[in-house]
Design a protein around this motif. Structure first.
Motif, PDB file in Angstrom:
ATOM      1  N   VAL A 278      35.494   2.322 -43.057  1.00  0.00           N
ATOM      2  CA  VAL A 278      34.806   1.724 -41.909  1.00  0.00           C
ATOM      3  C   VAL A 278      35.764   0.967 -41.004  1.00  0.00           C
ATOM      4  O   VAL A 278      35.472   0.740 -39.829  1.00  0.00           O
ATOM      5  CB  VAL A 278      33.687   0.773 -42.389  1.00  0.00           C
ATOM      6  CG1 VAL A 278      32.583   1.551 -43.072  1.00  0.00           C
ATOM      7  CG2 VAL A 278      34.238  -0.313 -43.323  1.00  0.00           C
ATOM      8  N   ASP A 279      36.927   0.573 -41.557  1.00  0.00           N
ATOM      9  CA  ASP A 279      37.907  -0.175 -40.768  1.00  0.00           C
ATOM     10  C   ASP A 279      38.971   0.727 -40.153  1.00  0.00           C
ATOM     11  O   ASP A 279      39.935   0.240 -39.558  1.00  0.00           O
ATOM     12  CB  ASP A 279      38.581  -1.237 -41.646  1.00  0.00           C
ATOM     13  CG  ASP A 279      39.174  -0.635 -42.925  1.00  0.00           C
ATOM     14  OD1 ASP A 279      39.125   0.608 -43.079  1.00  0.00           O
ATOM     15  OD2 ASP A 279      39.673  -1.412 -43.759  1.00  0.00           O
ATOM     16  N   GLY A 280      38.803   2.044 -40.307  1.00  0.00           N
ATOM     17  CA  GLY A 280      39.776   2.975 -39.752  1.00  0.00           C
ATOM     18  C   GLY A 280      40.965   3.203 -40.660  1.00  0.00           C
ATOM     19  O   GLY A 280      41.824   4.048 -40.367  1.00  0.00           O
ATOM     20  N   GLU A 281      41.059   2.459 -41.762  1.00  0.00           N
ATOM     21  CA  GLU A 281      42.159   2.613 -42.714  1.00  0.00           C
ATOM     22  C   GLU A 281      41.787   3.625 -43.790  1.00  0.00           C
ATOM     23  O   GLU A 281      40.631   4.052 -43.914  1.00  0.00           O
ATOM     24  CB  GLU A 281      42.476   1.260 -43.370  1.00  0.00           C
ATOM     25  CG  GLU A 281      42.888   0.167 -42.398  1.00  0.00           C
ATOM     26  CD  GLU A 281      44.257   0.422 -41.776  1.00  0.00           C
ATOM     27  OE1 GLU A 281      45.076   1.120 -42.415  1.00  0.00           O
ATOM     28  OE2 GLU A 281      44.493  -0.052 -40.650  1.00  0.00           O
ATOM     29  N   GLU A 282      42.789   3.998 -44.612  1.00  0.00           N
ATOM     30  CA  GLU A 282      42.546   4.946 -45.702  1.00  0.00           C
ATOM     31  C   GLU A 282      41.844   4.248 -46.872  1.00  0.00           C
ATOM     32  O   GLU A 282      42.232   3.149 -47.266  1.00  0.00           O
ATOM     33  CB  GLU A 282      43.863   5.561 -46.182  1.00  0.00           C
ATOM     34  CG  GLU A 282      44.450   6.565 -45.195  1.00  0.00           C
ATOM     35  CD  GLU A 282      45.694   7.233 -45.738  1.00  0.00           C
ATOM     36  OE1 GLU A 282      45.821   8.456 -45.614  1.00  0.00           O
ATOM     37  OE2 GLU A 282      46.545   6.514 -46.301  1.00  0.00           O
ATOM     38  N   TRP A 283      40.826   4.908 -47.403  1.00  0.00           N
ATOM     39  CA  TRP A 283      40.075   4.411 -48.551  1.00  0.00           C
ATOM     40  C   TRP A 283      40.055   5.481 -49.647  1.00  0.00           C
ATOM     41  O   TRP A 283      40.237   6.676 -49.359  1.00  0.00           O
ATOM     42  CB  TRP A 283      38.631   4.089 -48.158  1.00  0.00           C
ATOM     43  CG  TRP A 283      38.440   2.820 -47.369  1.00  0.00           C
ATOM     44  CD1 TRP A 283      39.174   2.409 -46.285  1.00  0.00           C
ATOM     45  CD2 TRP A 283      37.439   1.816 -47.581  1.00  0.00           C
ATOM     46  NE1 TRP A 283      38.693   1.206 -45.806  1.00  0.00           N
ATOM     47  CE2 TRP A 283      37.622   0.826 -46.591  1.00  0.00           C
ATOM     48  CE3 TRP A 283      36.413   1.673 -48.502  1.00  0.00           C
ATOM     49  CZ2 TRP A 283      36.819  -0.303 -46.505  1.00  0.00           C
ATOM     50  CZ3 TRP A 283      35.589   0.548 -48.429  1.00  0.00           C
ATOM     51  CH2 TRP A 283      35.813  -0.436 -47.441  1.00  0.00           C
ATOM     52  N   ILE A 284      39.818   5.037 -50.864  1.00  0.00           N
ATOM     53  CA  ILE A 284      39.584   5.968 -51.974  1.00  0.00           C
ATOM     54  C   ILE A 284      38.076   6.089 -52.170  1.00  0.00           C
ATOM     55  O   ILE A 284      37.371   5.084 -52.237  1.00  0.00           O
ATOM     56  CB  ILE A 284      40.243   5.471 -53.276  1.00  0.00           C
ATOM     57  CG1 ILE A 284      41.770   5.460 -53.127  1.00  0.00           C
ATOM     58  CG2 ILE A 284      39.831   6.344 -54.471  1.00  0.00           C
ATOM     59  CD1 ILE A 284      42.491   4.857 -54.323  1.00  0.00           C
ATOM     60  N   LYS A 285      37.581   7.324 -52.252  1.00  0.00           N
ATOM     61  CA  LYS A 285      36.153   7.565 -52.466  1.00  0.00           C
ATOM     62  C   LYS A 285      35.998   8.506 -53.661  1.00  0.00           C
ATOM     63  O   LYS A 285      36.284   9.704 -53.566  1.00  0.00           O
ATOM     64  CB  LYS A 285      35.527   8.190 -51.213  1.00  0.00           C
ATOM     65  CG  LYS A 285      34.036   8.471 -51.347  1.00  0.00           C
ATOM     66  CD  LYS A 285      33.521   9.195 -50.114  1.00  0.00           C
ATOM     67  CE  LYS A 285      32.050   9.555 -50.275  1.00  0.00           C
ATOM     68  NZ  LYS A 285      31.561  10.337 -49.096  1.00  0.00           N
ATOM     69  N   VAL A 286      35.581   7.956 -54.796  1.00  0.00           N
ATOM     70  CA  VAL A 286      35.418   8.743 -56.024  1.00  0.00           C
ATOM     71  C   VAL A 286      34.117   8.338 -56.718  1.00  0.00           C
ATOM     72  O   VAL A 286      33.391   7.460 -56.250  1.00  0.00           O
ATOM     73  CB  VAL A 286      36.603   8.535 -57.001  1.00  0.00           C
ATOM     74  CG1 VAL A 286      37.890   9.089 -56.420  1.00  0.00           C
ATOM     75  CG2 VAL A 286      36.757   7.059 -57.357  1.00  0.00           C
ATOM     76  N   ARG A 287      33.860   8.974 -57.853  1.00  0.00           N
ATOM     77  CA  ARG A 287      32.747   8.583 -58.713  1.00  0.00           C
ATOM     78  C   ARG A 287      33.297   8.170 -60.069  1.00  0.00           C
ATOM     79  O   ARG A 287      34.209   8.806 -60.585  1.00  0.00           O
ATOM     80  CB  ARG A 287      31.743   9.736 -58.891  1.00  0.00           C
ATOM     81  CG  ARG A 287      30.864   9.926 -57.674  1.00  0.00           C
ATOM     82  CD  ARG A 287      29.742  10.905 -57.947  1.00  0.00           C
ATOM     83  NE  ARG A 287      28.806  10.951 -56.826  1.00  0.00           N
ATOM     84  CZ  ARG A 287      27.755  10.173 -56.693  1.00  0.00           C
ATOM     85  NH1 ARG A 287      27.478   9.284 -57.642  1.00  0.00           N
ATOM     86  NH2 ARG A 287      26.950  10.256 -55.663  1.00  0.00           N
ATOM     87  N   ARG A 288      32.750   7.087 -60.606  1.00  0.00           N
ATOM     88  CA  ARG A 288      33.186   6.607 -61.914  1.00  0.00           C
ATOM     89  C   ARG A 288      32.938   7.685 -62.962  1.00  0.00           C
ATOM     90  O   ARG A 288      31.893   8.321 -62.981  1.00  0.00           O
ATOM     91  CB  ARG A 288      32.419   5.342 -62.307  1.00  0.00           C
ATOM     92  CG  ARG A 288      32.870   4.101 -61.615  1.00  0.00           C
ATOM     93  CD  ARG A 288      34.205   3.585 -62.143  1.00  0.00           C
ATOM     94  NE  ARG A 288      34.054   3.004 -63.473  1.00  0.00           N
ATOM     95  CZ  ARG A 288      34.786   3.330 -64.519  1.00  0.00           C
ATOM     96  NH1 ARG A 288      35.711   4.250 -64.419  1.00  0.00           N
ATOM     97  NH2 ARG A 288      34.616   2.736 -65.678  1.00  0.00           N
ATOM     98  N   GLN A 289      33.937   7.914 -63.820  1.00  0.00           N
ATOM     99  CA  GLN A 289      33.847   8.936 -64.840  1.00  0.00           C
ATOM    100  C   GLN A 289      32.709   8.662 -65.822  1.00  0.00           C
ATOM    101  O   GLN A 289      31.966   9.556 -66.214  1.00  0.00           O
ATOM    102  CB  GLN A 289      35.182   9.003 -65.601  1.00  0.00           C
ATOM    103  CG  GLN A 289      35.258  10.086 -66.666  1.00  0.00           C
ATOM    104  CD  GLN A 289      35.325  11.479 -66.065  1.00  0.00           C
ATOM    105  OE1 GLN A 289      35.628  11.640 -64.895  1.00  0.00           O
ATOM    106  NE2 GLN A 289      35.032  12.485 -66.867  1.00  0.00           N
TER     107      GLN A 289
END
Length: 427
Positions: A278-289
């Motif tokens: 949302v801030d224009g920066e790189e984020w990690i988007k995953v699902r907890r194992q």
């Protein structure tokens, strides 16, 4: 003492499933003690050819004798299945009768039968590491049965509360499977927990009449997992290591320290998991194992620099994973060697990185625990509290801020009193 049950079977048309030829499927409904379950007869009939009073095909209908004979045979087969279950002393439910009639209820009468059923039906839902742990529990269980009963197996009916208590005592006194890994209390409780899950499967299917763990309580001890302080993390990140393998392990560990991802999540991290936030920066988007909970967190510079270092690793051959990973066992062996080189006197495992993220990176830098919980993918705040301990440094930092605030308030109060006193003197 044999428990009496009320069995009833009747046939009905499933009018919500009309076929193209206008016929409806015929179903058998099994009632046991006011609880019902349905079975398809694989036959269909026009509604006008069905008699709702007799629950059979009307006599003058074409094919009526064939259909009615079939329904009579199904009725007899269901009642025969019910009698078989009663004769075996099994728990009688509508589902149990249905599975017996359909031939799906393999006789699960012994401990080995139950373990075999669990392997066949549950293992595919579990991670490889979890499957390995179940195998260890099975070995301990079979050893105990051999010693206690002088047999290779026992009937499920023999597994009662007394069996459970004796098995726990056995685990506390027996020779461990691996000399280097003696059983501690929590390890013993994990084996008891797996046996409990075995017996829950048996209880749900009606293979046992009472759950032997009903009065048993698992007693886990609180375990305070170590974490790295900032100077230790900095030392590890900066140290020159003798080979590339150790450098790789160090780098993925440090990456985890700045992301909070566990071993399997780092290993599976893919190019598509790096998104714009949302801030224009790189984020990690995953699902907890573990919980399949979605996790989104900003990619800190320290973590991003490690991804940049291995930017040439992702390829079609490795499904575009971002970092190369050794096995968890080999990774932990390397981490212990790295810890010695860094003079870190802590039992370093990959899981320490997750605690380091929660405590050193997040909590000590004033990230609210609710935010930490979201980034770790926890569904309960109480789970996060085990990771993010309010440690002495945090207490000291908070109290220092309070002390400064109180001094400021005190100074302002004295200045106010002095001004008022000087005003009175002038007047």
């Amino acid at each position: 003492m044999t428990t009496s049950h009320t069995l009833n079977v009747h046939f009905w048309l499933k009018r919500t499933s009309i076929r193209r030829d206008g016929t409806f499927p015929i179903y058998a409904r099994i009632w046991i003690d006011s609880k019902a379950i349905d079975i398809s007869t694989k036959e269909t009939i026009l509604e006008k050819h069905w008699c709702s009073k007799t629950c059979r095909a009307r006599i003058r209908t074409n094919n009526a004798r064939y259909i009615n004979d079939l329904l009579d045979n199904i009725n007899s087969g269901i009642k025969r299945s019910y009698r078989e279950l009663r004769g075996e002393g099994r728990v009688i439910t509508a589902l149990a009768v249905k599975e017996r009639y359909l031939g799906k209820d393999k006789a699960v009468l012994t401990c080995r039968d139950l373990i075999g059923y669990h392997k066949e039906n549950e293992f595919q839902k579990l991670a490889a590491g979890t499957v390995k742990n179940y195998s260890a529990t099975e070995k301990y269980l079979m050893r105990f049965i051999k010693k206690q009963f002088k047999s290779d197996d026992v009937y499920l009916a023999q597994i009662d509360y007394s069996f459970i208590v004796k098995f726990e005592h056995y685990l506390r006194t027996c020779r461990p499977l691996q000399k280097s890994r003696p059983l501690n209390n929590n390890g013993i409780m994990k084996h008891m927990e797996r046996l409990q899950k075995f017996m829950t499967v048996a209880f749900k299917h009606g293979w046992i009449k009472a759950h032997p763990f009903a009065l048993y309580e698992l007693r886990f001890e609180e375990f305070d997992c170590p974490y790295l302080e900032q100077f230790e993390l900095d030392a590890m990140a900066a140290i020159h290591l003798p080979n590339k393998s150790m450098c790789l392990v160090r780098d993925v560990f440090v990456f985890s320290c700045y992301t909070g991802l566990c071993y399997i999540e780092v290993r599976n991290l893919n190019r598509k998991d790096i998104v714009q936030g949302v801030d224009g920066e790189e984020w990690i988007k995953v699902r907890r194992q573990k919980s399949n909970t979605p996790v989104r967190l900003p990619l800190l510079d320290e973590a991003k620099s490690i991804l940049d270092k291995y930017a040439d690793h992702p390829s079609m051959d490795n499904d575009y994973t971002l970092l190369r990973m050794f096995s968890d066992q080999k990774t932990n062996q390397y981490l212990k060697r790295i810890a010695k080189l860094c003079h870190i006197e802590k039992n370093l495992t990959f899981h320490v990185a997750r605690h380091t993220f929660a405590t050193t990176i997040a909590l000590l830098n004033d990230v609210p625990i609710e935010t930490v919980s979201k980034m770790l993918g926890h569904t309960k705040l109480s789970t996060t509290q085990k990771y993010a301990r309010v440690i002495e440094k945090k207490i000291s930092k908070d109290m220092m801020q309070l002390r400064t605030k109180l001094k400021d308030n005190s100074s302002k109060g004295l200045e106010g009193k002095k001004t008022a006193y000087d005003h009175l003197k002038i007047v």
